[in-house]
Design a protein around this motif. Structure first.
Motif, mmCIF file in Angstrom:
data_model
loop_
_atom_site.group_PDB
_atom_site.id
_atom_site.type_symbol
_atom_site.label_atom_id
_atom_site.label_comp_id
_atom_site.label_asym_id
_atom_site.label_seq_id
_atom_site.Cartn_x
_atom_site.Cartn_y
_atom_site.Cartn_z
ATOM 1 N N ASP A 36 0.827 -1.210 0.000
ATOM 2 C CA ASP A 36 0.000 0.000 0.000
ATOM 3 C C ASP A 36 0.854 1.250 0.000
ATOM 4 O OD1 ASP A 36 -2.351 -1.414 -0.004
ATOM 5 O OD2 ASP A 36 -2.569 -1.387 2.175
ATOM 6 N N MET A 37 0.479 2.181 -0.844
ATOM 7 C CA MET A 37 1.136 3.483 -0.921
ATOM 8 C C MET A 37 0.063 4.547 -0.998
ATOM 9 S SD MET A 37 4.310 3.226 -3.574
ATOM 10 C CE MET A 37 4.698 4.939 -3.291
ATOM 11 N N GLU A 38 0.402 5.724 -0.533
ATOM 12 C CA GLU A 38 -0.530 6.837 -0.612
ATOM 13 C C GLU A 38 -0.781 7.176 -2.084
ATOM 14 O OE1 GLU A 38 -0.796 11.509 0.741
ATOM 15 O OE2 GLU A 38 0.590 10.177 1.783
ATOM 16 N N TYR A 39 -2.036 7.345 -2.421
ATOM 17 C CA TYR A 39 -2.431 7.681 -3.790
ATOM 18 C C TYR A 39 -1.976 9.104 -4.108
ATOM 19 C CZ TYR A 39 -5.563 8.666 -7.727
ATOM 20 O OH TYR A 39 -6.081 9.030 -8.943
ATOM 21 N N GLU A 101 -13.813 8.489 -15.367
ATOM 22 C CA GLU A 101 -13.026 7.459 -16.058
ATOM 23 C C GLU A 101 -11.525 7.712 -15.894
ATOM 24 O OE1 GLU A 101 -13.787 4.513 -17.625
ATOM 25 O OE2 GLU A 101 -15.716 4.881 -16.658
ATOM 26 N N ARG A 102 -11.127 8.978 -16.002
ATOM 27 C CA ARG A 102 -9.707 9.319 -15.793
ATOM 28 C C ARG A 102 -9.264 8.931 -14.389
ATOM 29 N NH1 ARG A 102 -10.648 14.811 -18.268
ATOM 30 N NH2 ARG A 102 -9.950 14.612 -20.399
ATOM 31 N N GLU A 103 -10.091 9.251 -13.416
ATOM 32 C CA GLU A 103 -9.768 8.940 -12.022
ATOM 33 C C GLU A 103 -9.640 7.437 -11.825
ATOM 34 O OE1 GLU A 103 -8.854 9.532 -8.012
ATOM 35 O OE2 GLU A 103 -8.879 10.956 -9.679
ATOM 36 N N LYS A 104 -10.559 6.679 -12.402
ATOM 37 C CA LYS A 104 -10.509 5.211 -12.306
ATOM 38 C C LYS A 104 -9.209 4.685 -12.923
ATOM 39 C CE LYS A 104 -12.936 1.049 -13.717
ATOM 40 N NZ LYS A 104 -13.959 0.500 -14.590
ATOM 41 N N MET A 105 -8.850 5.201 -14.097
ATOM 42 C CA MET A 105 -7.621 4.764 -14.758
ATOM 43 C C MET A 105 -6.399 5.132 -13.924
ATOM 44 S SD MET A 105 -5.894 3.237 -17.085
ATOM 45 C CE MET A 105 -7.214 2.737 -18.146
ATOM 46 N N LEU A 106 -6.378 6.331 -13.356
ATOM 47 C CA LEU A 106 -5.255 6.738 -12.508
ATOM 48 C C LEU A 106 -5.099 5.805 -11.313
ATOM 49 C CD1 LEU A 106 -5.429 10.645 -12.473
ATOM 50 C CD2 LEU A 106 -3.578 9.226 -13.390
ATOM 51 N N ARG A 107 -6.199 5.411 -10.714
ATOM 52 C CA ARG A 107 -6.136 4.497 -9.568
ATOM 53 C C ARG A 107 -5.621 3.116 -9.994
ATOM 54 N NH1 ARG A 107 -7.587 6.364 -4.774
ATOM 55 N NH2 ARG A 107 -8.788 8.292 -4.726
ATOM 56 N N GLU A 108 -6.043 2.644 -11.160
ATOM 57 C CA GLU A 108 -5.533 1.364 -11.665
ATOM 58 C C GLU A 108 -4.041 1.451 -11.959
ATOM 59 O OE1 GLU A 108 -7.921 0.112 -14.991
ATOM 60 O OE2 GLU A 108 -9.736 -0.028 -13.775
ATOM 61 N N LEU A 109 -3.609 2.561 -12.556
ATOM 62 C CA LEU A 109 -2.179 2.753 -12.819
ATOM 63 C C LEU A 109 -1.399 2.856 -11.520
ATOM 64 C CD1 LEU A 109 -2.323 5.222 -15.831
ATOM 65 C CD2 LEU A 109 -1.487 2.853 -15.861
ATOM 66 N N HIS A 110 -1.968 3.505 -10.513
ATOM 67 C CA HIS A 110 -1.320 3.596 -9.208
ATOM 68 C C HIS A 110 -1.069 2.194 -8.652
ATOM 69 C CE1 HIS A 110 -0.531 4.841 -5.069
ATOM 70 N NE2 HIS A 110 -1.413 3.927 -4.715
ATOM 71 N N THR A 111 -2.092 1.343 -8.715
ATOM 72 C CA THR A 111 -1.953 -0.017 -8.207
ATOM 73 C C THR A 111 -0.886 -0.780 -8.975
ATOM 74 O OG1 THR A 111 -4.257 -0.056 -7.492
ATOM 75 C CG2 THR A 111 -3.187 -2.192 -7.806
ATOM 76 N N LEU A 112 -0.928 -0.714 -10.286
ATOM 77 C CA LEU A 112 0.033 -1.445 -11.105
ATOM 78 C C LEU A 112 1.454 -0.900 -10.970
ATOM 79 C CD1 LEU A 112 0.817 -3.502 -13.309
ATOM 80 C CD2 LEU A 112 0.147 -1.775 -14.997
#
Length: 156
Positions: A36-39, A101-112
């Motif tokens: 886990d890391m801060e978003y 949608e941008r926010e969702k993609m950013l969160r997925e990229l954060h995880t990856l």
């Protein structure tokens, strides 16, 4: 090693540097861990232009992350301003949906990119493979970590 880091690595062996197979790094028997890391959406928006998208898609697919789009997403803002001005038209709602949608993609990229790490296994560049070279995780570090987990010691 964070997945983000792998996007910036190329084969350092002189004989494979000129080969297109000197990039990206490929994983075999990867031992992935989520940390886990801060978003931080600002960091992601700033690093995204520097990421080689096709290479990231190859790495992500090899590791089981198959949801990345074929084209690098455009993370530039714009929809937020419309929402803040209270635009209640169809364009305003479409802009809000686009921002979601941008926010969702950013969160997925954060995880990856930032939370997913390779903790073991082998990784290699295809050019180096043809030379019989393979990068291995430091065996001593693995044994040390295994000893810590068996004795119940916490990571410091």
């Amino acid at each position: 090693m964070k997945i983000l880091t792998t996007n910036f690595l190329t084969c350092a062996v002189k004989s494979c540097k000129s080969s297109p197979a000197s990039y990206p790094l490929h994983f075999q028997d990867a031992e992935l861990e989520q940390a886990d890391m801060e978003y931080n959406p600002t960091f992601l928006r700033n690093i995204l232009p520097r990421i080689e998208w096709d290479a990231l898609r190859v790495t992500a697919t090899e590791l089981g992350f198959t949801s990345l789009p074929a084209e690098k997403p455009d993370m530039s803002g714009g929809a937020v301003g419309l929402a803040e001005e209270g635009v209640a038209t169809g364009e305003g709602r479409a802009a809000e949906e686009e921002e979601e949608e941008r926010e969702k993609m950013l969160r997925e990229l954060h995880t990856l990119l930032l939370e997913t790490q390779d903790q073991g296994g082998d990784c290699q560049f295809l050019a180096a493979e043809s030379l019989g070279l393979r990068l291995r995780q430091d065996e001593a570090m693995r044994e040390r970590d295994k000893g810590k987990s068996e004795s119940g010691e916490a990571d410091s």
